[in-house]
Design an enzyme around this catalytic site. Structure first.
Site, PDB file in Angstrom:
ATOM      1  N   ASN A   1      38.214  46.002  47.939  1.00 43.94           N
ATOM      2  CA  ASN A   1      37.348  45.619  49.198  1.00 43.94           C
ATOM      3  C   ASN A   1      38.048  44.813  50.128  1.00 43.94           C
ATOM      4  O   ASN A   1      37.699  44.417  51.294  1.00 43.94           O
ATOM      5  CB  ASN A   1      36.175  44.823  48.732  1.00 43.94           C
ATOM      6  CG  ASN A   1      36.703  43.514  47.888  1.00 43.94           C
ATOM      7  OD1 ASN A   1      37.694  43.247  47.948  1.00 43.94           O
ATOM      8  ND2 ASN A   1      35.781  42.701  47.411  1.00 43.94           N
ATOM      9  N   HIS A  39      40.213  42.232  49.662  1.00 40.47           N
ATOM     10  CA  HIS A  39      40.355  40.856  49.533  1.00 40.47           C
ATOM     11  C   HIS A  39      41.729  40.514  49.516  1.00 40.47           C
ATOM     12  O   HIS A  39      42.536  41.536  48.805  1.00 40.47           O
ATOM     13  CB  HIS A  39      39.289  40.273  48.323  1.00 40.47           C
ATOM     14  CG  HIS A  39      39.949  40.524  47.177  1.00 40.47           C
ATOM     15  ND1 HIS A  39      38.825  40.948  46.232  1.00 40.47           N
ATOM     16  CD2 HIS A  39      40.923  40.524  46.409  1.00 40.47           C
ATOM     17  CE1 HIS A  39      39.465  41.113  45.056  1.00 40.47           C
ATOM     18  NE2 HIS A  39      40.722  40.768  45.170  1.00 40.47           N
ATOM     19  N   ASP A  92      45.732  32.101  43.434  1.00 38.15           N
ATOM     20  CA  ASP A  92      44.451  31.673  43.189  1.00 38.15           C
ATOM     21  C   ASP A  92      44.302  31.363  41.548  1.00 38.15           C
ATOM     22  O   ASP A  92      45.287  31.617  40.796  1.00 38.15           O
ATOM     23  CB  ASP A  92      43.567  32.803  43.294  1.00 38.15           C
ATOM     24  CG  ASP A  92      44.114  34.456  43.348  1.00 38.15           C
ATOM     25  OD1 ASP A  92      45.077  34.187  42.445  1.00 38.15           O
ATOM     26  OD2 ASP A  92      43.741  35.057  43.675  1.00 38.15           O
TER      27      ASP A  92
HETATM   28  C1  GLP Z   1      42.480  39.987  41.871  1.00 31.16           C
HETATM   29  C2  GLP Z   1      43.456  38.751  42.384  1.00 31.16           C
HETATM   30  C3  GLP Z   1      44.126  39.441  43.748  1.00 31.16           C
HETATM   31  C4  GLP Z   1      44.778  40.929  43.542  1.00 31.16           C
HETATM   32  C5  GLP Z   1      43.520  41.679  43.224  1.00 31.16           C
HETATM   33  C6  GLP Z   1      44.137  43.117  42.979  1.00 31.16           C
HETATM   34  O1  GLP Z   1      41.373  39.972  42.364  1.00 31.16           O
HETATM   35  N1  GLP Z   1      42.938  37.573  42.626  1.00 31.16           N
HETATM   36  O2  GLP Z   1      45.094  38.524  44.169  1.00 31.16           O
HETATM   37  O3  GLP Z   1      45.541  41.257  44.605  1.00 31.16           O
HETATM   38  O4  GLP Z   1      43.038  41.118  42.010  1.00 31.16           O
HETATM   39  O5  GLP Z   1      44.373  43.310  41.498  1.00 31.16           O
HETATM   40  P1  GLP Z   1      45.249  44.635  41.172  1.00 31.16           P
HETATM   41  O6  GLP Z   1      46.732  44.427  41.297  1.00 31.16           O
HETATM   42  O7  GLP Z   1      44.897  44.623  39.430  1.00 31.16           O
HETATM   43  O8  GLP Z   1      44.393  45.764  41.572  1.00 31.16           O
END
Ligand code: GLP
Length: 263
Positions: free
Chosen positions: A136, A138, A67
């Protein structure tokens, strides 16, 4: 779904890095799906270290990132292209022309999304897709209630995700509310999926992913349908699971079989 529970985030990174290492040993021209966020950082450091020791080469590898923020060009310090360059690509022998990150600055993002899908297909598909997970549930930027069959497209971020990721932006800095992300359907087409989650804040998302019903309300729960997904978590991220001992038992058995070369 294989669930591996390890004592800490370092071991999670090592376990994940070893999967990538084995993949590249088997197929030096692999296609890797990559993720951003703080969780995979240690894994990327390990890959860089192994490259520097001459144990790993990325010369034949193609990568597709999950993304990107819509509205940020690749030279913006908060863009995911910038993140990938600084944390991985600048330090390894990969051909940068074969590192794909959705273009957040394209005038026609929907067309860019379709082109991204096309490029994945032409590359032969993703061999190993690395994932983090949002609080959440995602994956990529597929927020709750994203279609489980979705493809790469423009997605609006939830207030929760914007707040969670605000830590990466300065107070007066523009933080996008839109993204361009691989869809859940796109992710599920990867041959193998490796999801990393560490820390207590991810415990509910991990529980819903592993033990919950398959629901668009927790996009990562769709991985239950995938034939080869490994979820690697530390104790804190595993702390809401009903029966963590069950998964630890299976992993011990798997390791024994591996040691005896039975797998
Ligand atoms: C963002 C990215 C995701 C990632 C998430 C969690 O929203 N788009 O791909 O998994 O953050 O991030 P973190 O690893 O910093 O908790």
């Amino acid at each position: 779904m294989k669930v591996v529970i390890l004592p800490n985030d370092q071991l999670v990174a090592h376990y994940g890095a070893n999967i990538i290492k084995r993949q590249l040993a088997d197929e030096p021209r692999s296609v890797l799906g990559l993720a951003t966020g703080s969780t995979p950082l240690m894994l990327y450091q390990l890959l860089v270290e192994q490259y520097q020791l001459g144990e790993l080469s990325f010369r034949g590898v193609t990568t597709f990132n999950l993304d990107e923020y819509l509205g940020l060009s690749g030279d913006h310090p908060q863009s995911y292209r910038y993140f990938m360059d600084r944390n991985l690509f600048d330090h390894i022998d990969i051909d940068t022309a074969k590192t794909f990150v959705p273009d957040g600055a394209m005038a026609r993002p929907q067309a860019a999304a379709q082109e991204y899908e096309h490029n994945i297909k032409v590359s032969g598909g993703i061999d190993v897709q690395l994932l983090g997970i949002g609080v959440n549930g995602h994956i990529g930027f597929n927020e709750p209630w994203s279609s489980l069959g979705s493809r790469t497209r423009v997605k609006t971020l939830t207030a929760r995700t914007i707040a969670d990721n605000a830590r990466f932006f300065a107070d007066d800095e523009y933080q996008p509310h839109l993204s361009i992300t691989m869809g859940i359907g796109t992710i599920l087409e990867a041959k193998n999926i490796v999801l990393l989650a560490t820390g207590k804040s991810k415990a509910t998302a991990v529980k819903n992913t592993v033990e919950g019903p398959i629901t668009a309300g927790c996009p990562a729960s769709s991985l239950q349908l995938h034939p080869s997904t490994t979820v690697i978590v530390d104790e804190a991220a595993a702390s809401a699971l009903d029966d963590p001992e069950f998964f630890k038992h299976i992993e011990r058995e798997n390791q024994m079989l591996l040691a005896r070369n039975d797998l």
